[in-house]
Design an enzyme around this catalytic site. Structure first.
Site, PDB file in Angstrom:
ATOM      1  CG  ASN A  35      -2.035   1.234   1.299  1.00 48.30           C
ATOM      2  OD1 ASN A  35      -3.195   1.707   2.230  1.00 48.30           O
ATOM      3  ND2 ASN A  35      -2.092   1.612   0.605  1.00 48.30           N
ATOM      4  CD  GLN A  93      -4.641   6.431   1.153  1.00 49.54           C
ATOM      5  OE1 GLN A  93      -4.057   6.268   2.428  1.00 49.54           O
ATOM      6  NE2 GLN A  93      -5.587   7.230   1.996  1.00 49.54           N
ATOM      7  CG  ASN A 135      -8.430   7.510  -0.519  1.00 50.86           C
ATOM      8  OD1 ASN A 135      -7.551   7.232   0.323  1.00 50.86           O
ATOM      9  ND2 ASN A 135      -9.545   7.840  -0.069  1.00 50.86           N
ATOM     10  CB  CYS A 194      -4.705   5.432   5.617  1.00 50.88           C
ATOM     11  SG  CYS A 194      -3.219   4.783   5.023  1.00 50.88           S
ATOM     12  N   GLY A 195      -4.576   2.771   8.344  1.00 51.74           N
ATOM     13  CA  GLY A 195      -3.404   2.314   9.440  1.00 51.74           C
ATOM     14  C   GLY A 195      -2.015   2.223   8.474  1.00 51.74           C
ATOM     15  CG  ASN A 196      -0.857  -0.461   5.545  1.00 50.57           C
ATOM     16  OD1 ASN A 196      -0.690  -1.163   6.426  1.00 50.57           O
ATOM     17  ND2 ASN A 196      -1.702  -0.505   4.389  1.00 50.57           N
ATOM     18  CG  ASN A 256     -10.908   4.731   7.677  1.00 49.43           C
ATOM     19  OD1 ASN A 256     -11.155   3.904   9.300  1.00 49.43           O
ATOM     20  ND2 ASN A 256     -10.461   4.656   6.484  1.00 49.43           N
ATOM     21  CG  ASN A 288     -11.992   2.349   3.398  1.00 47.38           C
ATOM     22  OD1 ASN A 288     -11.933   2.464   2.412  1.00 47.38           O
ATOM     23  ND2 ASN A 288     -12.246   2.490   4.832  1.00 47.38           N
ATOM     24  CD  GLU A 295      -7.982   1.158   1.031  1.00 46.45           C
ATOM     25  OE1 GLU A 295      -8.204   2.303   1.510  1.00 46.45           O
ATOM     26  OE2 GLU A 295      -6.564   0.623   0.976  1.00 46.45           O
ATOM     27  CB  SER A 334      -8.097   1.290   8.340  1.00 43.77           C
ATOM     28  OG  SER A 334      -8.403   1.577   7.984  1.00 43.77           O
ATOM     29  N   GLY A 335      -8.730  -1.361   7.821  1.00 44.56           N
ATOM     30  CA  GLY A 335      -9.136  -2.598   7.226  1.00 44.56           C
ATOM     31  C   GLY A 335      -9.032  -3.546   7.334  1.00 44.56           C
TER      32      GLY A 335
END
Length: 281
Positions: free
Chosen positions: A18, A50, A70, A79-81, A163, A196, A214, A225-226
């Protein structure tokens, strides 16, 4: 930071495939959606999922503030990553000395911890399942909801960690029509701000496979986050243990949540630096 007011420096990174472009500036910067689309183009620009724009802190609680856009130029909340990549950038550029720091986004504070080398742990906040907070339109709150697409009923659960997420359990992730079902649900009127959509295959109580469609973007190689959303829902529905490994296309994330409403969920995983560069602005 501008170079002769014609170029801007950026930092290319990815979290399990990602990918992101990070820009750091002490001054306030604002880029148009058209410019972000141009930069994100993988054939004519830099190419990224992103854009992360790191700016000076807004208050004394957080050391840094950053915004998330985005590839289509739309600003999002979480956004976790990306959070792990922000932490790795600050570490590599020696902008922080502490192992634990606090950063802020548009709607929350995130606590980031350097575990070792390029592995970081993120305090992702509290999973919230209340439909109005997603937002998700429904008359009553349930553990499972359903939707019909192409004459087939799909059961799903919803959660937000800053999110919106919808998660569907599937038996065979490899052959599942992620793009078609994901696009339909992500753009459904039941989700006024989009959602998402995660597709989760449970291998054991401690391991899942995951693909994520997403909102505004389509399927990505990984969604931090997913991954957190899928695990939170799996724990809430008593399908998973408190410690879960999430296997994505290019790697894995470790998620921990004790399952108690109001308590924090944690994610840990790798962040990778690809290259530094600059582009016309």
């Amino acid at each position: 930071m501008l170079l002769r007011k014609k170029f801007i420096f950026f930092f290319k990174m990815h979290g399990l495939g990602n990918d992101f472009v990070l820009i750091y500036s002490k001054k306030y910067l604002l880029f148009s959606s058209e410019l972000i689309k141009k930069w994100s183009n993988r054939f004519l620009g830099i190419g990224f999922d992103q854009l992360l724009l790191i700016q000076k802190k807004k208050n004394n609680k957080a050391q840094f503030y950053y915004r998330i856009f985005n590839s289509n130029g739309i600003e999002v909340e979480q956004c976790g990553n990306g959070a792990r990549c922000v932490a790795y950038y600050l570490f590599l550029k020696k902008k922080i000395k502490e192992k634990k720091i606090c950063v802020s986004t548009n709607n929350r504070y995130l606590f980031l911890e350097h575990i070792k080398k390029n592995i970081f742990k993120v305090d992702m906040g509290t999973p919230i399942f209340t439909p109005k907070n997603i937002p998700f339109i429904t008359k009553t709150e349930k553990f499972f909801y359903s939707i019909i697409f192409n004459k087939k009923k799909y059961f799903f659960s919803v959660v937000t960690l800053g999110n919106p997420h919808c998660v569907i359990q599937v038996n065979n992730l490899k052959n599942f029509p992620v793009k078609k079902v994901g696009s339909y649900i992500s753009n459904n009127i039941l989700f006024p701000e989009g959602v998402n959509v995660g597709f989760m295959q449970i291998i054991s109580k401690k391991k899942i496979l995951l693909r994520v469609y997403e909102r505004h973007v389509g399927e990505t190689n990984a969604c931090g986050s997913g991954a957190c959303a899928a695990v939170a829902i799996g724990i809430r529905n008593k399908l998973l243990s408190n410690h879960v490994v999430v296997k994505l296309l290019y790697g894995k994330l470790k998620i921990f949540w004790n399952g108690i409403l109001g308590d924090t969920l944690y994610m840990s995983g790798k962040a990778s630096h690809v290259y530094d560069g600059y582009i016309k602005y």
